[in-house]
Design a protein around this motif. Structure first.
Motif, PDB file in Angstrom:
ATOM      1  N   SER A 241       0.844  -1.190   0.000  1.00 59.69           N
ATOM      2  CA  SER A 241       0.000   0.000   0.000  1.00 59.69           C
ATOM      3  C   SER A 241       0.879   1.240   0.000  1.00 59.69           C
ATOM      4  CB  SER A 241      -0.913   0.004   1.227  1.00 59.69           C
ATOM      5  OG  SER A 241      -0.148   0.172   2.417  1.00 59.69           O
ATOM      6  N   LYS A 242       0.370   2.322  -0.568  1.00 61.65           N
ATOM      7  CA  LYS A 242       1.123   3.581  -0.592  1.00 61.65           C
ATOM      8  C   LYS A 242       1.417   4.044   0.830  1.00 61.65           C
ATOM      9  CE  LYS A 242       1.130   8.092  -2.918  1.00 61.65           C
ATOM     10  NZ  LYS A 242       2.325   7.778  -3.723  1.00 61.65           N
ATOM     11  N   THR A 243       0.468   3.818   1.725  1.00 60.65           N
ATOM     12  CA  THR A 243       0.657   4.207   3.128  1.00 60.65           C
ATOM     13  C   THR A 243       1.823   3.462   3.757  1.00 60.65           C
ATOM     14  OG1 THR A 243      -1.697   4.689   3.406  1.00 60.65           O
ATOM     15  CG2 THR A 243      -0.417   4.300   5.408  1.00 60.65           C
ATOM     16  N   ARG A 244       1.949   2.154   3.451  1.00 66.04           N
ATOM     17  CA  ARG A 244       3.038   1.357   4.017  1.00 66.04           C
ATOM     18  C   ARG A 244       4.396   1.877   3.565  1.00 66.04           C
ATOM     19  NH1 ARG A 244       3.287  -0.497   8.160  1.00 66.04           N
ATOM     20  NH2 ARG A 244       5.192   0.726   8.266  1.00 66.04           N
ATOM     21  N   ILE A 245       4.536   2.161   2.260  1.00 61.67           N
ATOM     22  CA  ILE A 245       5.806   2.652   1.751  1.00 61.67           C
ATOM     23  C   ILE A 245       6.130   4.023   2.333  1.00 61.67           C
ATOM     24  CG2 ILE A 245       7.038   3.421  -0.315  1.00 61.67           C
ATOM     25  CD1 ILE A 245       5.759   1.235  -1.878  1.00 61.67           C
ATOM     26  N   GLU A 246       5.138   4.899   2.422  1.00 60.93           N
ATOM     27  CA  GLU A 246       5.378   6.234   2.956  1.00 60.93           C
ATOM     28  C   GLU A 246       5.765   6.178   4.430  1.00 60.93           C
ATOM     29  OE1 GLU A 246       1.834   8.345   1.958  1.00 60.93           O
ATOM     30  OE2 GLU A 246       2.526   8.812  -0.089  1.00 60.93           O
ATOM     31  N   MET A 247       5.140   5.284   5.195  1.00 60.79           N
ATOM     32  CA  MET A 247       5.507   5.135   6.603  1.00 60.79           C
ATOM     33  C   MET A 247       6.919   4.573   6.731  1.00 60.79           C
ATOM     34  SD  MET A 247       3.219   6.270   8.646  1.00 60.79           S
ATOM     35  CE  MET A 247       3.776   5.508  10.169  1.00 60.79           C
ATOM     36  N   ASP A 248       7.264   3.608   5.892  1.00 60.04           N
ATOM     37  CA  ASP A 248       8.608   3.031   5.940  1.00 60.04           C
ATOM     38  C   ASP A 248       9.656   4.074   5.570  1.00 60.04           C
ATOM     39  OD1 ASP A 248       7.509   0.668   6.710  1.00 60.04           O
ATOM     40  OD2 ASP A 248       7.730  -0.339   4.774  1.00 60.04           O
ATOM     41  N   LEU A 249       9.343   4.899   4.588  1.00 59.84           N
ATOM     42  CA  LEU A 249      10.258   5.979   4.215  1.00 59.84           C
ATOM     43  C   LEU A 249      10.479   6.937   5.377  1.00 59.84           C
ATOM     44  CD1 LEU A 249       9.202   6.853   0.555  1.00 59.84           C
ATOM     45  CD2 LEU A 249      11.508   6.250   1.319  1.00 59.84           C
ATOM     46  N   LEU A 250       9.411   7.275   6.070  1.00 61.30           N
ATOM     47  CA  LEU A 250       9.509   8.183   7.212  1.00 61.30           C
ATOM     48  C   LEU A 250      10.415   7.600   8.290  1.00 61.30           C
ATOM     49  CD1 LEU A 250       8.571  10.708   8.782  1.00 61.30           C
ATOM     50  CD2 LEU A 250       6.617   9.372   9.577  1.00 61.30           C
ATOM     51  N   TYR A 251      10.199   6.333   8.634  1.00 68.36           N
ATOM     52  CA  TYR A 251      11.007   5.689   9.672  1.00 68.36           C
ATOM     53  C   TYR A 251      12.475   5.570   9.245  1.00 68.36           C
ATOM     54  CZ  TYR A 251       6.811   4.339  12.276  1.00 68.36           C
ATOM     55  OH  TYR A 251       5.646   4.351  13.000  1.00 68.36           O
ATOM     56  N   LEU A 252      12.697   5.249   7.975  1.00 67.77           N
ATOM     57  CA  LEU A 252      14.075   5.075   7.501  1.00 67.77           C
ATOM     58  C   LEU A 252      14.818   6.406   7.449  1.00 67.77           C
ATOM     59  CD1 LEU A 252      13.624   2.392   4.693  1.00 67.77           C
ATOM     60  CD2 LEU A 252      14.584   2.085   6.982  1.00 67.77           C
ATOM     61  N   LYS A 253      14.139   7.467   7.073  1.00 65.00           N
ATOM     62  CA  LYS A 253      14.781   8.785   7.064  1.00 65.00           C
ATOM     63  C   LYS A 253      15.135   9.213   8.481  1.00 65.00           C
ATOM     64  CE  LYS A 253      11.591  10.831   4.565  1.00 65.00           C
ATOM     65  NZ  LYS A 253      10.863  11.922   3.853  1.00 65.00           N
ATOM     66  N   GLN A 254      14.258   8.935   9.422  1.00 64.93           N
ATOM     67  CA  GLN A 254      14.553   9.253  10.823  1.00 64.93           C
ATOM     68  C   GLN A 254      15.730   8.432  11.323  1.00 64.93           C
ATOM     69  OE1 GLN A 254      10.774   8.454  12.715  1.00 64.93           O
ATOM     70  NE2 GLN A 254       9.997  10.520  12.332  1.00 64.93           N
ATOM     71  N   LEU A 255      15.775   7.159  10.924  1.00 65.26           N
ATOM     72  CA  LEU A 255      16.883   6.294  11.332  1.00 65.26           C
ATOM     73  C   LEU A 255      18.193   6.772  10.723  1.00 65.26           C
ATOM     74  CD1 LEU A 255      17.890   3.729  12.746  1.00 65.26           C
ATOM     75  CD2 LEU A 255      17.287   2.451  10.674  1.00 65.26           C
ATOM     76  N   SER A 256      18.143   7.201   9.466  1.00 69.90           N
ATOM     77  CA  SER A 256      19.343   7.694   8.789  1.00 69.90           C
ATOM     78  C   SER A 256      19.892   8.936   9.493  1.00 69.90           C
ATOM     79  CB  SER A 256      19.030   8.014   7.330  1.00 69.90           C
ATOM     80  OG  SER A 256      20.156   8.543   6.672  1.00 69.90           O
ATOM     81  N   LYS A 257      19.007   9.859   9.867  1.00 71.76           N
ATOM     82  CA  LYS A 257      19.435  11.071  10.565  1.00 71.76           C
ATOM     83  C   LYS A 257      20.018  10.730  11.938  1.00 71.76           C
ATOM     84  CE  LYS A 257      16.109  14.173   8.328  1.00 71.76           C
ATOM     85  NZ  LYS A 257      14.913  15.030   8.514  1.00 71.76           N
TER      86      LYS A 257
ATOM     87  N   ARG B 164      21.487   7.967  12.827  1.00 73.32           N
ATOM     88  CA  ARG B 164      22.808   7.352  12.652  1.00 73.32           C
ATOM     89  C   ARG B 164      23.851   8.395  12.261  1.00 73.32           C
ATOM     90  NH1 ARG B 164      22.021   1.386   9.822  1.00 73.32           N
ATOM     91  NH2 ARG B 164      20.813   0.466  11.535  1.00 73.32           N
ATOM     92  N   ALA B 165      23.440   9.371  11.453  1.00 73.64           N
ATOM     93  CA  ALA B 165      24.369  10.420  11.038  1.00 73.64           C
ATOM     94  C   ALA B 165      24.796  11.259  12.248  1.00 73.64           C
ATOM     95  CB  ALA B 165      23.718  11.303   9.980  1.00 73.64           C
ATOM     96  N   ARG B 166      23.845  11.567  13.123  1.00 70.07           N
ATOM     97  CA  ARG B 166      24.167  12.335  14.336  1.00 70.07           C
ATOM     98  C   ARG B 166      25.104  11.540  15.237  1.00 70.07           C
ATOM     99  NH1 ARG B 166      18.589  13.838  14.125  1.00 70.07           N
ATOM    100  NH2 ARG B 166      18.110  12.187  15.639  1.00 70.07           N
ATOM    101  N   LYS B 167      24.855  10.252  15.351  1.00 75.03           N
ATOM    102  CA  LYS B 167      25.703   9.401  16.185  1.00 75.03           C
ATOM    103  C   LYS B 167      27.121   9.355  15.633  1.00 75.03           C
ATOM    104  CE  LYS B 167      25.987   4.733  18.105  1.00 75.03           C
ATOM    105  NZ  LYS B 167      25.320   3.385  18.153  1.00 75.03           N
ATOM    106  N   GLN B 168      27.235   9.280  14.313  1.00 70.49           N
ATOM    107  CA  GLN B 168      28.533   9.248  13.675  1.00 70.49           C
ATOM    108  C   GLN B 168      29.287  10.557  13.896  1.00 70.49           C
ATOM    109  OE1 GLN B 168      30.002   6.678  12.200  1.00 70.49           O
ATOM    110  NE2 GLN B 168      31.843   7.861  11.673  1.00 70.49           N
ATOM    111  N   GLN B 169      28.567  11.680  13.806  1.00 75.52           N
ATOM    112  CA  GLN B 169      29.178  12.997  14.025  1.00 75.52           C
ATOM    113  C   GLN B 169      29.680  13.118  15.460  1.00 75.52           C
ATOM    114  OE1 GLN B 169      26.099  15.738  12.905  1.00 75.52           O
ATOM    115  NE2 GLN B 169      26.519  15.573  10.726  1.00 75.52           N
ATOM    116  N   ASN B 170      28.887  12.637  16.408  1.00 71.46           N
ATOM    117  CA  ASN B 170      29.283  12.718  17.815  1.00 71.46           C
ATOM    118  C   ASN B 170      30.529  11.870  18.098  1.00 71.46           C
ATOM    119  OD1 ASN B 170      27.151  14.429  18.416  1.00 71.46           O
ATOM    120  ND2 ASN B 170      25.782  12.757  18.985  1.00 71.46           N
TER     121      ASN B 170
END
Length: 224
Positions: free
Chosen positions: A197-213, A215-221
């Motif tokens: 469903s479009k909703t499933r992909i959009e929710m997964d994208l939201l969670y993955l973008k949050q996870l990416s950010k 991880r990026a903050r953790k790497q910077q720290n």
């Protein structure tokens, strides 16, 4: 016809598991009671108290399983969701199943029994029968990493954006960049994800973008 089918399906489950009973509250139906688990040799192993809620748009929608006897700790590491329901499958699999539809009997056979048997296996072996699965955003990333066979989270996000906005034909060049036609390359992967469903992909994208950010903050720290 839908109501007749549901009643027939429920009767099959109640005959198969005689210690379960039908419950209805606020026009919401559920199956509650005790269910026994047997091993491969049909020997009794243990029992659980459970509740399975029936979706309003049955047979579409995904039923929810709740372990009501507190036989094991209700924490994420025992595959329990925030709402208290049991994580019997990945979010992506439940999305596909909910769209295609599933009978309550098949839900018990495909998800309830294996989930409860796996809990017993974990109690005795301190590991899951088929390996563990990550929780939350990490679990979503794990699903797509295994599906796409790629490790980089940004590549996964890019592919999900692509699938969320474009449709492919069998004779198009494959999305993996191999130069081969989709039908001769990753057609099975595309056939899987195109039904989300479009909703499933959009929710997964939201969670993955949050996870990416995150991880990026953790790497910077760590680099400071």
């Amino acid at each position: 016809m839908q109501k007749i089918n549901l009643n027939k399906d429920l009767n099959e489950v109640l005959e198969m598991f005689p210690k379960l009973k039908l419950s209805e509250k606020d026009k919401k139906k559920s199956v509650c009671g005790e269910i026994a688990i047997f091993d491969a040799a049909d020997n009794y192993v243990d029992s659980f108290d459970i509740k399975v809620t029936i979706p309003r748009n049955y047979p579409h929608g995904f039923p929810l399983l709740f372990e009501t006897g507190n036989k094991f700790e209700h924490i994420p590491d025992r595959h329990i969701s925030e709402d208290g329901s049991c994580c019997v499958s990945s979010l992506q699999e439940s999305d596909l199943v909910s769209q295609k539809g599933i009978t309550i009997k098949d839900f018990f056979l495909r998800y309830v029994i294996p989930y409860l048997a796996n809990q017993l296996y974990f109690d005795s072996q301190e590991e899951w029968a088929n390996g563990d699965y990550e929780h939350g955003s990490d679990g979503i990333l794990q699903y797509y990493r295994e599906l796409f066979k790629m490790d980089d989270i940004e590549q996964v996000i890019s592919l999900l954006y692509f699938f969320n906005t474009k449709k492919m034909n069998r004779n198009d060049n494959c999305f993996c960049g191999s130069g081969s036609k989709l039908k001769r390359c990753h057609l099975d992967v595309y056939c899987n994800i195109k039904d989300f469903s479009k909703t499933r992909i959009e929710m997964d994208l939201l969670y993955l973008k949050q996870l990416s950010k995150k991880r990026a903050r953790k790497q910077q720290n760590q680099e400071l």
